[in-house]
Design a protein around this motif. Sequence first.
Motif, PDB file in Angstrom:
ATOM      1  N   CYS A  60      81.596  52.549-154.680  1.00  0.00           N
ATOM      2  CA  CYS A  60      81.586  53.578-153.622  1.00  0.00           C
ATOM      3  C   CYS A  60      81.565  54.978-154.243  1.00  0.00           C
ATOM      4  CB  CYS A  60      82.823  53.442-152.730  1.00  0.00           C
ATOM      5  SG  CYS A  60      83.115  51.776-152.145  1.00  0.00           S
ATOM      6  N   LEU A  61      82.340  55.175-155.295  1.00  0.00           N
ATOM      7  CA  LEU A  61      82.423  56.502-155.931  1.00  0.00           C
ATOM      8  C   LEU A  61      81.119  56.849-156.643  1.00  0.00           C
ATOM      9  CD1 LEU A  61      86.023  56.319-157.454  1.00  0.00           C
ATOM     10  CD2 LEU A  61      85.300  57.670-155.494  1.00  0.00           C
ATOM     11  N   ILE A  62      80.511  55.856-157.297  1.00  0.00           N
ATOM     12  CA  ILE A  62      79.271  56.113-158.037  1.00  0.00           C
ATOM     13  C   ILE A  62      78.157  56.546-157.084  1.00  0.00           C
ATOM     14  CG2 ILE A  62      77.425  54.990-159.399  1.00  0.00           C
ATOM     15  CD1 ILE A  62      79.691  53.409-160.817  1.00  0.00           C
ATOM     16  N   MET A 114      87.713  39.903-145.542  1.00  0.00           N
ATOM     17  CA  MET A 114      87.741  41.282-146.059  1.00  0.00           C
ATOM     18  C   MET A 114      86.336  41.768-146.401  1.00  0.00           C
ATOM     19  SD  MET A 114      90.818  41.674-145.468  1.00  0.00           S
ATOM     20  CE  MET A 114      90.674  43.427-145.721  1.00  0.00           C
ATOM     21  N   GLY A 115      85.455  40.852-146.770  1.00  0.00           N
ATOM     22  CA  GLY A 115      84.057  41.211-146.978  1.00  0.00           C
ATOM     23  C   GLY A 115      83.432  41.738-145.693  1.00  0.00           C
ATOM     24  N   CYS A 116      83.831  41.148-144.556  1.00  0.00           N
ATOM     25  CA  CYS A 116      83.332  41.622-143.256  1.00  0.00           C
ATOM     26  C   CYS A 116      83.804  43.048-142.981  1.00  0.00           C
ATOM     27  CB  CYS A 116      83.793  40.697-142.124  1.00  0.00           C
ATOM     28  SG  CYS A 116      83.024  39.076-142.219  1.00  0.00           S
ATOM     29  N   PHE A 117      85.064  43.318-143.296  1.00  0.00           N
ATOM     30  CA  PHE A 117      85.559  44.688-143.126  1.00  0.00           C
ATOM     31  C   PHE A 117      84.772  45.649-144.018  1.00  0.00           C
ATOM     32  CE2 PHE A 117      88.970  44.662-140.208  1.00  0.00           C
ATOM     33  CZ  PHE A 117      89.605  43.428-140.284  1.00  0.00           C
ATOM     34  N   GLY A 118      84.496  45.219-145.240  1.00  0.00           N
ATOM     35  CA  GLY A 118      83.684  46.030-146.146  1.00  0.00           C
ATOM     36  C   GLY A 118      82.295  46.251-145.582  1.00  0.00           C
ATOM     37  N   ASN A 121      82.355  48.925-143.000  1.00  0.00           N
ATOM     38  CA  ASN A 121      82.366  50.226-143.685  1.00  0.00           C
ATOM     39  C   ASN A 121      80.949  50.600-144.121  1.00  0.00           C
ATOM     40  OD1 ASN A 121      85.028  51.065-143.615  1.00  0.00           O
ATOM     41  ND2 ASN A 121      85.586  49.990-145.490  1.00  0.00           N
ATOM     42  N   GLY A 122      80.270  49.633-144.735  1.00  0.00           N
ATOM     43  CA  GLY A 122      78.923  49.885-145.255  1.00  0.00           C
ATOM     44  C   GLY A 122      77.940  50.262-144.159  1.00  0.00           C
ATOM     45  N   VAL A 123      78.022  49.553-143.034  1.00  0.00           N
ATOM     46  CA  VAL A 123      77.106  49.838-141.911  1.00  0.00           C
ATOM     47  C   VAL A 123      77.396  51.223-141.330  1.00  0.00           C
ATOM     48  CG1 VAL A 123      76.555  49.175-139.534  1.00  0.00           C
ATOM     49  CG2 VAL A 123      76.633  47.442-141.328  1.00  0.00           C
ATOM     50  N   ILE A 223      75.458  48.880-148.119  1.00  0.00           N
ATOM     51  CA  ILE A 223      76.188  47.811-147.428  1.00  0.00           C
ATOM     52  C   ILE A 223      76.686  46.791-148.446  1.00  0.00           C
ATOM     53  CG2 ILE A 223      75.951  45.866-145.817  1.00  0.00           C
ATOM     54  CD1 ILE A 223      74.051  47.700-144.177  1.00  0.00           C
ATOM     55  N   ARG A 224      75.818  46.438-149.406  1.00  0.00           N
ATOM     56  CA  ARG A 224      76.224  45.467-150.446  1.00  0.00           C
ATOM     57  C   ARG A 224      77.401  46.006-151.253  1.00  0.00           C
ATOM     58  NH1 ARG A 224      70.627  44.144-151.285  1.00  0.00           N
ATOM     59  NH2 ARG A 224      70.458  45.864-152.755  1.00  0.00           N
ATOM     60  N   ILE A 225      77.363  47.301-151.554  1.00  0.00           N
ATOM     61  CA  ILE A 225      78.440  47.904-152.357  1.00  0.00           C
ATOM     62  C   ILE A 225      79.765  47.819-151.615  1.00  0.00           C
ATOM     63  CG2 ILE A 225      79.292  50.170-153.137  1.00  0.00           C
ATOM     64  CD1 ILE A 225      76.296  50.742-153.926  1.00  0.00           C
ATOM     65  N   TYR A 226      79.746  48.149-150.324  1.00  0.00           N
ATOM     66  CA  TYR A 226      81.002  48.133-149.565  1.00  0.00           C
ATOM     67  C   TYR A 226      81.478  46.708-149.280  1.00  0.00           C
ATOM     68  CZ  TYR A 226      81.101  53.182-149.021  1.00  0.00           C
ATOM     69  OH  TYR A 226      81.183  54.535-149.290  1.00  0.00           O
TER      70      TYR A 226
END
Lengths: 327, 83
Positions: A60-62, A114-118, A121-123, A223-226
Amino acid sequence: MQKTFNLKKFISNNAIIILIILLALLTGLTTKNFFKLNNFKNLVVNVSPRFIIACGVSGCLITKGTDLSAGRAVGLAACLSAMLLQSLDYSARMLPWMPDIPWPVALVIVVVIMGCFGGINGVVVSSLKVPPFIATLGMQTIIYGLCSLITNNQPMGGYKSSYLKVASGSLGPIPYLMIFAVVVGVYFWFLYNKTRHGKYMYAIGGNESAAQVAGVNVKASLIRIYVLAGCMYALAGFLVGAKAGGASTATGNGYELEAIAACTIGGVSANGGVGRVGGILIGVLVFEILKICLQFLGVDPAYTYIAQGLVIVIAVALDLRKYLQKK
Amino acid sequence: MEEKRNGEPKTAQETTGNTDTAPETVREKEGQTDKQSGGSLFEGIYDRLPDISVKSVDRFIVLCVIAFIAVILIGVLKANHVF
Protein backbone atom coordinates in the motif's frame (compact mmCIF):
# COMPACT_ATOMS: atom_id res chain seq x y z
CA MET A 1 36.58 3.25 -11.53
CA GLN A 2 37.04 3.03 -7.76
CA LYS A 3 34.14 4.25 -5.70
CA THR A 4 35.35 6.34 -2.79
CA PHE A 5 33.71 5.59 0.52
CA ASN A 6 31.63 8.60 1.55
CA LEU A 7 31.36 8.47 5.33
CA LYS A 8 28.79 11.28 5.51
CA LYS A 9 26.56 9.54 2.97
CA PHE A 10 26.91 6.20 4.77
CA ILE A 11 25.98 7.76 8.11
CA SER A 12 23.02 9.69 6.67
CA ASN A 13 21.70 6.55 4.89
CA ASN A 14 22.07 4.33 7.95
CA ALA A 15 21.78 6.77 10.86
CA ILE A 16 18.96 4.97 12.61
CA ILE A 17 20.55 1.54 12.27
CA ILE A 18 23.84 2.90 13.65
CA LEU A 19 22.00 4.49 16.60
CA ILE A 20 20.18 1.25 17.43
CA ILE A 21 23.35 -0.84 17.13
CA LEU A 22 25.09 1.54 19.54
CA LEU A 23 22.11 1.34 21.92
CA ALA A 24 22.13 -2.48 21.71
CA LEU A 25 25.88 -2.56 22.44
CA LEU A 26 25.42 -0.22 25.39
CA THR A 27 22.57 -2.39 26.72
CA GLY A 28 24.56 -5.58 26.23
CA LEU A 29 27.55 -4.18 28.09
CA THR A 30 25.58 -2.74 31.00
CA THR A 31 22.98 -5.48 31.59
CA LYS A 32 23.03 -9.23 32.03
CA ASN A 33 21.27 -11.69 29.72
CA PHE A 34 20.91 -9.27 26.79
CA PHE A 35 23.18 -11.19 24.43
CA LYS A 36 21.62 -14.56 25.32
CA LEU A 37 19.81 -17.09 23.17
CA ASN A 38 16.54 -16.66 25.11
CA ASN A 39 16.51 -12.94 24.43
CA PHE A 40 17.24 -13.53 20.75
CA LYS A 41 14.36 -16.03 20.60
CA ASN A 42 12.12 -13.46 22.30
CA LEU A 43 13.16 -10.89 19.69
CA VAL A 44 12.43 -13.29 16.83
CA VAL A 45 9.03 -14.23 18.25
CA ASN A 46 8.06 -10.55 18.63
CA VAL A 47 9.41 -9.52 15.23
CA SER A 48 7.73 -12.29 13.21
CA PRO A 49 4.05 -11.18 13.29
CA ARG A 50 5.05 -7.51 12.99
CA PHE A 51 7.17 -8.29 9.94
CA ILE A 52 4.19 -10.06 8.34
CA ILE A 53 1.97 -7.02 8.99
CA ALA A 54 4.66 -4.67 7.63
CA CYS A 55 4.94 -6.77 4.45
CA GLY A 56 1.19 -6.41 3.97
CA VAL A 57 1.26 -2.64 4.50
CA SER A 58 4.34 -2.16 2.31
CA GLY A 59 2.46 -2.75 -0.93
CA CYS A 60 0.00 0.00 0.00
CA LEU A 61 2.82 2.42 0.88
CA ILE A 62 4.83 1.68 -2.26
CA THR A 63 1.78 2.64 -4.35
CA LYS A 64 1.56 5.95 -2.47
CA GLY A 65 -1.31 4.70 -0.33
CA THR A 66 -1.60 3.58 3.24
CA ASP A 67 -3.62 1.13 5.30
CA LEU A 68 -4.74 2.38 8.67
CA SER A 69 -7.04 -0.62 9.13
CA ALA A 70 -4.09 -3.02 9.57
CA GLY A 71 -4.08 -3.04 13.37
CA ARG A 72 -7.83 -3.56 13.78
CA ALA A 73 -7.76 -6.17 11.02
CA VAL A 74 -5.13 -8.08 12.99
CA GLY A 75 -7.38 -7.82 16.03
CA LEU A 76 -10.43 -9.09 14.16
CA ALA A 77 -8.39 -11.95 12.72
CA ALA A 78 -7.18 -12.87 16.20
CA CYS A 79 -10.78 -12.84 17.50
CA LEU A 80 -12.07 -14.91 14.55
CA SER A 81 -9.27 -17.43 15.10
CA ALA A 82 -10.20 -17.56 18.78
CA MET A 83 -13.84 -18.26 17.96
CA LEU A 84 -12.90 -21.09 15.60
CA LEU A 85 -10.21 -22.69 17.75
CA GLN A 86 -11.50 -22.69 21.31
CA SER A 87 -11.21 -25.99 23.12
CA LEU A 88 -14.33 -28.20 22.97
CA ASP A 89 -14.48 -28.52 26.74
CA TYR A 90 -14.11 -24.78 27.36
CA SER A 91 -17.18 -23.58 29.27
CA ALA A 92 -17.32 -20.06 27.76
CA ARG A 93 -17.09 -21.15 24.11
CA MET A 94 -18.21 -18.38 21.74
CA LEU A 95 -19.59 -20.85 19.17
CA PRO A 96 -20.78 -23.93 21.10
CA TRP A 97 -22.11 -25.53 17.88
CA MET A 98 -18.72 -25.24 16.09
CA PRO A 99 -17.18 -28.67 15.54
CA ASP A 100 -13.53 -29.29 16.18
CA ILE A 101 -11.64 -28.02 13.13
CA PRO A 102 -7.90 -28.27 12.46
CA TRP A 103 -6.00 -24.99 12.80
CA PRO A 104 -4.97 -24.86 9.09
CA VAL A 105 -8.66 -24.89 8.13
CA ALA A 106 -9.39 -22.09 10.61
CA LEU A 107 -6.43 -20.14 9.20
CA VAL A 108 -7.78 -20.46 5.66
CA ILE A 109 -11.23 -19.27 6.78
CA VAL A 110 -9.74 -16.25 8.56
CA VAL A 111 -7.49 -15.42 5.59
CA VAL A 112 -10.46 -15.53 3.20
CA ILE A 113 -12.57 -13.28 5.45
CA MET A 114 -9.80 -10.71 5.96
CA GLY A 115 -8.89 -10.91 2.28
CA CYS A 116 -12.46 -9.79 1.55
CA PHE A 117 -12.02 -6.78 3.81
CA GLY A 118 -8.79 -6.02 1.97
CA GLY A 119 -10.66 -6.35 -1.30
CA ILE A 120 -13.24 -3.81 -0.14
CA ASN A 121 -10.40 -1.41 0.70
CA GLY A 122 -8.90 -2.00 -2.74
CA VAL A 123 -12.18 -1.39 -4.57
CA VAL A 124 -12.91 1.77 -2.59
CA VAL A 125 -9.41 3.13 -3.29
CA SER A 126 -9.07 2.09 -6.92
CA SER A 127 -12.60 2.35 -8.29
CA LEU A 128 -14.27 4.93 -6.08
CA LYS A 129 -11.07 7.02 -5.97
CA VAL A 130 -11.35 7.59 -2.23
CA PRO A 131 -7.96 8.58 -0.77
CA PRO A 132 -6.47 5.50 0.92
CA PHE A 133 -5.99 7.44 4.15
CA ILE A 134 -9.73 8.09 4.41
CA ALA A 135 -10.88 4.74 3.04
CA THR A 136 -8.76 2.71 5.42
CA LEU A 137 -9.48 5.02 8.35
CA GLY A 138 -13.17 4.30 7.86
CA MET A 139 -12.50 0.59 7.48
CA GLN A 140 -10.49 0.66 10.69
CA THR A 141 -13.51 1.88 12.63
CA ILE A 142 -15.89 -0.49 10.85
CA ILE A 143 -13.68 -3.48 11.66
CA TYR A 144 -13.43 -2.40 15.29
CA GLY A 145 -17.22 -2.16 15.47
CA LEU A 146 -17.63 -5.61 13.90
CA CYS A 147 -15.09 -7.06 16.30
CA SER A 148 -16.97 -5.57 19.26
CA LEU A 149 -20.23 -7.02 17.91
CA ILE A 150 -19.00 -10.57 17.37
CA THR A 151 -17.05 -10.78 20.63
CA ASN A 152 -19.65 -8.94 22.71
CA ASN A 153 -16.68 -6.97 24.02
CA GLN A 154 -15.58 -10.04 25.95
CA PRO A 155 -11.97 -11.24 25.95
CA MET A 156 -11.54 -14.77 24.61
CA GLY A 157 -9.35 -17.66 25.64
CA GLY A 158 -9.51 -21.41 26.21
CA TYR A 159 -7.68 -22.32 23.02
CA LYS A 160 -6.92 -25.80 21.76
CA SER A 161 -3.41 -26.95 22.53
CA SER A 162 -2.66 -27.47 18.82
CA TYR A 163 -3.37 -23.77 18.17
CA LEU A 164 -1.18 -22.64 21.07
CA LYS A 165 1.65 -24.85 19.80
CA VAL A 166 1.72 -22.86 16.55
CA ALA A 167 3.23 -19.97 18.49
CA SER A 168 5.03 -21.79 21.30
CA GLY A 169 6.41 -24.70 19.27
CA SER A 170 9.60 -24.88 17.30
CA LEU A 171 11.34 -26.98 14.66
CA GLY A 172 14.53 -27.72 16.50
CA PRO A 173 15.89 -24.35 17.62
CA ILE A 174 13.74 -22.39 15.13
CA PRO A 175 10.36 -21.15 16.44
CA TYR A 176 7.38 -21.84 14.15
CA LEU A 177 6.64 -18.11 14.16
CA MET A 178 10.01 -17.46 12.57
CA ILE A 179 9.30 -20.08 9.91
CA PHE A 180 6.03 -18.31 9.05
CA ALA A 181 7.86 -14.98 8.83
CA VAL A 182 10.64 -16.42 6.67
CA VAL A 183 8.14 -17.98 4.25
CA VAL A 184 6.24 -14.67 4.01
CA GLY A 185 9.51 -12.75 3.53
CA VAL A 186 10.69 -15.05 0.74
CA TYR A 187 7.27 -14.90 -0.93
CA PHE A 188 7.18 -11.11 -0.83
CA TRP A 189 10.77 -10.84 -2.08
CA PHE A 190 9.86 -13.06 -5.02
CA LEU A 191 6.62 -11.17 -5.62
CA TYR A 192 8.26 -7.72 -5.56
CA ASN A 193 11.34 -8.62 -7.57
CA LYS A 194 10.49 -11.46 -9.91
CA THR A 195 6.86 -11.06 -10.91
CA ARG A 196 4.87 -8.77 -13.13
CA HIS A 197 2.72 -7.77 -10.16
CA GLY A 198 5.83 -6.41 -8.42
CA LYS A 199 6.86 -4.40 -11.46
CA TYR A 200 3.36 -3.00 -11.81
CA MET A 201 3.34 -2.07 -8.12
CA TYR A 202 6.58 -0.09 -8.38
CA ALA A 203 5.40 1.49 -11.64
CA ILE A 204 2.15 2.64 -10.01
CA GLY A 205 4.08 4.03 -7.05
CA GLY A 206 6.55 5.82 -9.30
CA ASN A 207 4.02 7.39 -11.64
CA GLU A 208 0.47 6.08 -11.77
CA SER A 209 -0.47 7.97 -14.94
CA ALA A 210 2.58 6.69 -16.78
CA ALA A 211 1.86 3.15 -15.59
CA GLN A 212 -1.72 3.45 -16.83
CA VAL A 213 -0.54 4.72 -20.22
CA ALA A 214 1.99 1.88 -20.38
CA GLY A 215 -0.87 -0.61 -20.12
CA VAL A 216 -0.83 -1.49 -16.42
CA ASN A 217 -4.28 -2.34 -15.09
CA VAL A 218 -3.94 -0.01 -12.11
CA LYS A 219 -7.34 -0.87 -10.58
CA ALA A 220 -6.71 -4.62 -10.63
CA SER A 221 -3.19 -4.19 -9.25
CA LEU A 222 -4.36 -1.99 -6.39
CA ILE A 223 -7.14 -4.42 -5.50
CA ARG A 224 -4.63 -7.29 -5.48
CA ILE A 225 -2.30 -5.29 -3.23
CA TYR A 226 -5.01 -4.57 -0.67
CA VAL A 227 -6.36 -8.15 -0.78
CA LEU A 228 -2.85 -9.47 -0.15
CA ALA A 229 -2.46 -6.98 2.70
CA GLY A 230 -5.71 -8.28 4.21
CA CYS A 231 -4.46 -11.86 3.96
CA MET A 232 -1.23 -10.90 5.74
CA TYR A 233 -3.17 -9.21 8.56
CA ALA A 234 -5.18 -12.43 8.88
CA LEU A 235 -2.03 -14.53 9.22
CA ALA A 236 -0.49 -12.07 11.65
CA GLY A 237 -3.68 -11.94 13.74
CA PHE A 238 -3.83 -15.74 13.79
CA LEU A 239 -0.24 -15.89 15.08
CA VAL A 240 -0.67 -13.02 17.55
CA GLY A 241 -3.72 -14.78 19.02
CA ALA A 242 -1.79 -18.04 19.37
CA LYS A 243 1.16 -16.24 20.96
CA ALA A 244 -0.93 -14.30 23.44
CA GLY A 245 -3.21 -17.26 24.27
CA GLY A 246 -6.15 -14.88 24.09
CA ALA A 247 -7.78 -12.15 22.02
CA SER A 248 -10.01 -9.17 22.54
CA THR A 249 -11.15 -6.01 20.78
CA ALA A 250 -7.94 -4.35 22.00
CA THR A 251 -5.72 -6.86 20.17
CA GLY A 252 -3.73 -5.26 17.38
CA ASN A 253 -4.46 -1.71 18.50
CA GLY A 254 -1.77 0.59 17.09
CA TYR A 255 -0.02 -2.13 15.08
CA GLU A 256 -0.62 -0.25 11.82
CA LEU A 257 1.41 2.74 12.99
CA GLU A 258 4.28 0.51 14.01
CA ALA A 259 4.13 -1.28 10.67
CA ILE A 260 4.06 1.97 8.69
CA ALA A 261 6.88 3.38 10.79
CA ALA A 262 8.94 0.21 10.31
CA CYS A 263 8.44 0.42 6.55
CA THR A 264 9.53 4.07 6.56
CA ILE A 265 12.62 3.26 8.61
CA GLY A 266 13.34 0.39 6.23
CA GLY A 267 13.39 2.68 3.21
CA VAL A 268 9.83 2.58 1.87
CA SER A 269 9.51 6.14 0.68
CA ALA A 270 6.53 8.30 1.62
CA ASN A 271 6.73 9.48 -2.00
CA GLY A 272 6.01 5.98 -3.28
CA GLY A 273 7.72 3.71 -5.78
CA VAL A 274 10.52 2.59 -3.47
CA GLY A 275 10.82 -0.24 -0.96
CA ARG A 276 12.57 -3.57 -0.37
CA VAL A 277 11.65 -6.56 1.76
CA GLY A 278 15.11 -6.51 3.38
CA GLY A 279 14.57 -2.88 4.36
CA ILE A 280 11.18 -3.72 5.87
CA LEU A 281 12.79 -6.44 8.01
CA ILE A 282 15.44 -3.99 9.18
CA GLY A 283 12.76 -1.45 10.05
CA VAL A 284 10.84 -3.97 12.15
CA LEU A 285 14.05 -5.12 13.85
CA VAL A 286 15.02 -1.51 14.66
CA PHE A 287 11.70 -0.96 16.42
CA GLU A 288 11.78 -4.21 18.37
CA ILE A 289 15.43 -3.91 19.38
CA LEU A 290 14.73 -0.36 20.58
CA LYS A 291 11.84 -1.64 22.73
CA ILE A 292 13.83 -4.56 24.13
CA CYS A 293 16.89 -2.37 24.88
CA LEU A 294 14.82 0.16 26.78
CA GLN A 295 13.04 -2.66 28.67
CA PHE A 296 16.38 -4.13 29.69
CA LEU A 297 17.61 -0.70 30.76
CA GLY A 298 14.52 -0.38 32.98
CA VAL A 299 13.27 2.71 31.16
CA ASP A 300 9.65 3.76 31.73
CA PRO A 301 7.44 2.73 28.74
CA ALA A 302 6.46 6.39 28.27
CA TYR A 303 10.04 7.21 27.26
CA THR A 304 9.93 4.26 24.83
CA TYR A 305 6.96 5.87 23.04
CA ILE A 306 8.80 9.20 22.81
CA ALA A 307 11.93 7.47 21.51
CA GLN A 308 9.88 5.53 18.91
CA GLY A 309 8.23 8.75 17.77
CA LEU A 310 11.62 10.42 17.34
CA VAL A 311 12.89 7.42 15.36
CA ILE A 312 9.91 7.77 12.99
CA VAL A 313 10.56 11.50 12.52
CA ILE A 314 14.26 10.87 11.85
CA ALA A 315 13.36 8.17 9.30
CA VAL A 316 10.99 10.46 7.41
CA ALA A 317 13.51 13.35 7.54
CA LEU A 318 16.22 11.06 6.10
CA ASP A 319 13.81 10.01 3.34
CA LEU A 320 13.10 13.68 2.58
CA ARG A 321 16.84 14.38 2.55
CA LYS A 322 17.41 11.65 -0.05
CA TYR A 323 14.59 13.11 -2.16
CA LEU A 324 16.00 16.66 -1.95
CA GLN A 325 19.49 15.48 -2.85
CA LYS A 326 18.15 13.69 -5.94
CA LYS A 327 16.21 16.82 -6.87
CA MET B 1 -7.52 41.47 -49.85
CA GLU B 2 -9.78 42.82 -47.19
CA GLU B 3 -11.49 39.49 -47.11
CA LYS B 4 -8.18 37.91 -46.75
CA ARG B 5 -7.28 40.47 -44.10
CA ASN B 6 -10.60 39.79 -42.53
CA GLY B 7 -9.82 36.15 -43.01
CA GLU B 8 -6.46 36.43 -41.30
CA PRO B 9 -7.80 37.79 -38.00
CA LYS B 10 -10.44 35.10 -38.21
CA THR B 11 -7.77 32.57 -38.78
CA ALA B 12 -5.84 34.14 -35.92
CA GLN B 13 -9.00 34.06 -33.80
CA GLU B 14 -9.58 30.51 -34.81
CA THR B 15 -6.03 29.78 -33.93
CA THR B 16 -6.43 31.68 -30.70
CA GLY B 17 -9.66 29.85 -30.15
CA ASN B 18 -7.84 26.59 -30.72
CA THR B 19 -5.05 27.53 -28.36
CA ASP B 20 -7.65 28.49 -25.81
CA THR B 21 -9.06 25.00 -26.05
CA ALA B 22 -5.62 23.33 -26.03
CA PRO B 23 -4.83 24.39 -22.41
CA GLU B 24 -8.35 23.30 -21.49
CA THR B 25 -7.65 19.92 -23.04
CA VAL B 26 -4.40 19.76 -21.08
CA ARG B 27 -6.28 20.83 -17.95
CA GLU B 28 -8.91 18.15 -18.57
CA LYS B 29 -6.20 15.54 -18.95
CA GLU B 30 -4.54 16.71 -15.73
CA GLY B 31 -7.90 16.50 -14.01
CA GLN B 32 -8.30 12.99 -15.33
CA THR B 33 -4.87 12.00 -14.09
CA ASP B 34 -5.70 13.51 -10.69
CA LYS B 35 -8.82 11.35 -10.63
CA GLN B 36 -6.83 8.32 -11.76
CA SER B 37 -4.32 8.87 -9.01
CA GLY B 38 -6.93 8.27 -6.32
CA GLY B 39 -5.91 11.51 -4.63
CA SER B 40 -3.81 10.06 -1.85
CA LEU B 41 -3.10 12.53 0.90
CA PHE B 42 0.53 11.47 0.82
CA GLU B 43 0.89 11.66 -2.95
CA GLY B 44 3.56 14.12 -3.96
CA ILE B 45 3.83 15.13 -0.32
CA TYR B 46 7.43 16.21 -0.72
CA ASP B 47 6.57 18.26 -3.81
CA ARG B 48 4.00 20.22 -1.82
CA LEU B 49 6.47 21.23 0.85
CA PRO B 50 7.96 24.74 0.58
CA ASP B 51 11.54 25.05 -0.67
CA ILE B 52 13.71 23.41 1.95
CA SER B 53 17.46 23.16 1.76
CA VAL B 54 19.34 19.95 2.51
CA LYS B 55 21.26 21.85 5.21
CA SER B 56 18.10 22.73 7.13
CA VAL B 57 16.96 19.08 6.95
CA ASP B 58 20.41 18.03 8.19
CA ARG B 59 20.11 20.43 11.14
CA PHE B 60 16.64 19.07 11.92
CA ILE B 61 17.93 15.47 11.82
CA VAL B 62 20.81 16.35 14.15
CA LEU B 63 18.34 18.00 16.57
CA CYS B 64 16.12 14.88 16.52
CA VAL B 65 19.11 12.62 17.13
CA ILE B 66 20.17 14.77 20.08
CA ALA B 67 16.58 14.65 21.41
CA PHE B 68 16.54 10.84 20.96
CA ILE B 69 19.78 10.43 22.90
CA ALA B 70 18.53 12.85 25.59
CA VAL B 71 15.26 10.93 26.03
CA ILE B 72 17.08 7.64 26.45
CA LEU B 73 19.60 9.16 28.88
CA ILE B 74 16.83 10.74 30.96
CA GLY B 75 14.89 7.45 30.94
CA VAL B 76 17.94 5.46 32.03
CA LEU B 77 18.90 7.98 34.73
CA LYS B 78 15.34 8.03 36.09
CA ALA B 79 15.23 4.23 36.07
CA ASN B 80 18.41 4.25 38.19
CA HIS B 81 16.88 6.88 40.52
CA VAL B 82 19.61 9.41 39.76
CA PHE B 83 16.92 12.11 39.73
